[in-house]
Design an enzyme around this catalytic site. Sequence first.
Site, PDB file in Angstrom:
ATOM      1  N   GLY A  63       0.715  -1.239   0.000  1.00  0.00           N
ATOM      2  CA  GLY A  63       0.000   0.000   0.000  1.00  0.00           C
ATOM      3  C   GLY A  63       0.749   1.298   0.000  1.00  0.00           C
ATOM      4  O   GLY A  63       1.888   1.380  -0.361  1.00  0.00           O
ATOM      5  N   SER A  64       0.062   2.262   0.491  1.00  0.00           N
ATOM      6  CA  SER A  64       0.326   3.678   0.333  1.00  0.00           C
ATOM      7  C   SER A  64       1.753   4.097   0.661  1.00  0.00           C
ATOM      8  O   SER A  64       2.347   3.647   1.640  1.00  0.00           O
ATOM      9  CB  SER A  64      -0.643   4.455   1.227  1.00  0.00           C
ATOM     10  OG  SER A  64      -0.335   5.823   1.200  1.00  0.00           O
ATOM     11  N   SER A  65       2.259   5.017  -0.143  1.00  0.00           N
ATOM     12  CA  SER A  65       3.590   5.579   0.108  1.00  0.00           C
ATOM     13  C   SER A  65       3.623   6.357   1.422  1.00  0.00           C
ATOM     14  O   SER A  65       4.684   6.551   2.010  1.00  0.00           O
ATOM     15  CB  SER A  65       4.026   6.477  -1.047  1.00  0.00           C
ATOM     16  OG  SER A  65       3.100   7.523  -1.237  1.00  0.00           O
ATOM     17  N   GLY A  67       2.803   5.195   4.087  1.00  0.00           N
ATOM     18  CA  GLY A  67       3.197   4.216   5.091  1.00  0.00           C
ATOM     19  C   GLY A  67       4.613   4.429   5.587  1.00  0.00           C
ATOM     20  O   GLY A  67       4.925   4.104   6.741  1.00  0.00           O
TER      21      GLY A  67
END
Length: 144
Positions: A63-65, A67
């Site tokens: 997932g998301s950058s 993070g």
Amino acid sequence: MTQTIDAVMLVAGSAEGSAFVLSEPLSFWGGLDSATGAIIDQWHPQKAQIMSGKILVMKAGRGSSSGSSVLAEAIRRGTGPAGIVLMTRDAIVTVGAMVAAELYAAHCPVVLVSETDWPRITRSPELRLTAKEGGATLELLGPC
């Protein structure tokens, strides 16, 4: 009995602790409470378990950058993992640990291991990581 596995250093450092093997990938953004070290992803099978001070073992992140910032904050606060073992390179996880080291002098080594070694690693109750320029090792401590 200790077994040693060669690994690839992604982020330098050393750590030792209980293995915390994730059964599924985790996105730190929305999946980790950086204040407590608890998994808060409602759909993750290990929801509510704490990773603080453990060696996080996961095939890959998810997932998301964003993070990276959550992981860096957890490492800074001392609620993140002591070290991370990956089977697949993950830029988000790597950057999060690098940022924590650079900005906060809080270290969480990250290493990459082969699929061949994965089954032995996931059965080890305790792990010791040593990651430095030129190479890394992962020691499996206890029965595997």
